[in-house]
Write a protein that holds these residues in place. Sequence first.
Motif, short mmCIF file in Angstrom:
data_model
loop_
_atom_site.label_atom_id
_atom_site.label_comp_id
_atom_site.label_asym_id
_atom_site.label_seq_id
_atom_site.Cartn_x
_atom_site.Cartn_y
_atom_site.Cartn_z
N SER A 140 0.84 -1.20 0.00
CA SER A 140 0.00 0.00 0.00
C SER A 140 0.88 1.25 0.00
O SER A 140 2.02 1.21 0.45
N ARG A 141 0.32 2.34 -0.43
CA ARG A 141 1.10 3.56 -0.56
C ARG A 141 1.36 4.19 0.82
O ARG A 141 2.38 4.82 1.03
N THR A 142 0.43 3.96 1.72
CA THR A 142 0.57 4.56 3.07
C THR A 142 0.76 3.45 4.11
O THR A 142 0.37 2.30 3.90
N ILE A 143 1.33 3.86 5.23
CA ILE A 143 1.48 2.92 6.34
C ILE A 143 1.03 3.59 7.64
O ILE A 143 1.08 4.82 7.76
N ALA A 144 0.61 2.73 8.57
CA ALA A 144 0.27 3.23 9.90
C ALA A 144 1.53 3.16 10.75
O ALA A 144 2.22 2.14 10.77
N VAL A 145 1.85 4.27 11.42
CA VAL A 145 3.06 4.28 12.26
C VAL A 145 2.68 4.67 13.68
O VAL A 145 1.65 5.32 13.91
N ARG A 146 3.54 4.26 14.58
CA ARG A 146 3.28 4.54 15.99
C ARG A 146 4.26 5.60 16.48
O ARG A 146 5.47 5.42 16.37
N LEU A 147 3.71 6.69 17.01
CA LEU A 147 4.55 7.75 17.58
C LEU A 147 4.54 7.62 19.10
O LEU A 147 3.48 7.76 19.71
N VAL A 148 5.70 7.32 19.67
CA VAL A 148 5.72 7.10 21.13
C VAL A 148 6.18 8.37 21.84
O VAL A 148 7.01 9.12 21.33
N SER A 149 5.62 8.54 23.02
CA SER A 149 5.97 9.71 23.83
C SER A 149 7.38 9.54 24.36
O SER A 149 7.74 8.49 24.89
N MET A 150 8.18 10.58 24.24
CA MET A 150 9.55 10.50 24.74
C MET A 150 9.63 10.77 26.23
O MET A 150 10.71 10.79 26.81
N ALA A 151 8.45 10.93 26.87
CA ALA A 151 8.43 11.04 28.33
C ALA A 151 8.49 9.66 28.96
O ALA A 151 8.40 9.53 30.17
N LEU A 152 8.60 8.62 28.14
CA LEU A 152 8.70 7.23 28.58
C LEU A 152 7.51 6.80 29.44
O LEU A 152 7.65 6.11 30.44
N THR A 153 6.34 7.28 29.04
CA THR A 153 5.14 6.91 29.78
C THR A 153 4.45 5.71 29.15
O THR A 153 3.51 5.17 29.71
N GLY A 154 4.89 5.33 27.97
CA GLY A 154 4.24 4.23 27.27
C GLY A 154 3.05 4.70 26.45
O GLY A 154 2.38 3.90 25.80
N TYR A 155 2.77 5.99 26.49
CA TYR A 155 1.66 6.54 25.71
C TYR A 155 2.09 6.72 24.25
O TYR A 155 3.24 7.10 24.00
N TYR A 156 1.21 6.43 23.31
CA TYR A 156 1.57 6.58 21.91
C TYR A 156 0.36 6.99 21.08
O TYR A 156 -0.79 6.87 21.54
#
Lengths: 59, 160
Positions: A7-23
Motif C-alpha cells: 500500500s502507498r501509506t502505512i500506519a506508524v506509531r509515535l511514542v511519547s519521549m516522556a517514557l510513559t508508554g503513551y503513543y
Amino acid sequence: MAKKAKSRTIAVRLVSMALTGYYKTLIRPRTHRPLSMLKYDPVVRKKVLFLEQKRGGRG
Amino acid sequence: MANLHSNPKKLVSLAHTLHPRLLRFFARYPPAAIVPTLTEPAPALPNPFKCQKHLVTGRRHDPVFSLRRQAEIVKLARKQGVEELLPHTVKGTEERMKRRAENGLRVKGTGVGQKVKGKESERTLKGRLEKRRQAMLDMPQMIQTWKERGHGRGWKKWPK
C-alpha cells in the motif's frame, strides 16, 4: 502468483519521549521521512516530543 | 497487678468490678497469682484451656473451654485488665502477638523480616517513575535539539 502490491501509506506509531508508554498511531506515506511532533501526553499532562517508533521486528 | 498478692482488699474490690463470667471462671480456677493469699493451698488444677491426657487410658480429653469460649474469656479479661491472671492459652494477647509476628496478616510476606512479593508492575513502579521523571527533566533540551535539527529531519536516534 504475483505478490500483492504494497500500500502507498502505512500506519506508524509515535511514542511519547516522556517514557510513559503513551503513543499515537498516525498514517503517513510509505516513502515519507519518519514522523515526529510535539503532542500532549495525558500521563505527564504536558506537551512532549513524540517520535516515530522504528518499524519491523517480526518481519 | 504486682501488688495483688499483698492486698486482699484490692482483690475483693477488683472482684466486684469483674464481669460475672470472669468471676465464675476465677472462682472455679483460682489463678496461681492470688492463691497464696488464701488460707489453705488448693490442689493445682490442670489448665482448663489445654487438652488433658488421661492418666490411665492415655487418651486426650478436650479442654474444658472451647477455643471460642477461651477467646471470649480472654477478650473480657483484657478489657478489665486481668488477662495475666488467666492460665496460658493460645488465644492470649502474647500468643497472638507472637503469631502475628510470625505470620503477619496471613498474607504471605507480611511477617517480621518478610517481604511482600507484589505484582511485577508494583515491584518496578519506582524505577519506572524515576525513569519518567528523568525523561521529563531532559525534555526541554530534547525539544530544543529536535527543533534545531529541522523538526526531525536530522534525527538519528529513533525509539525502538
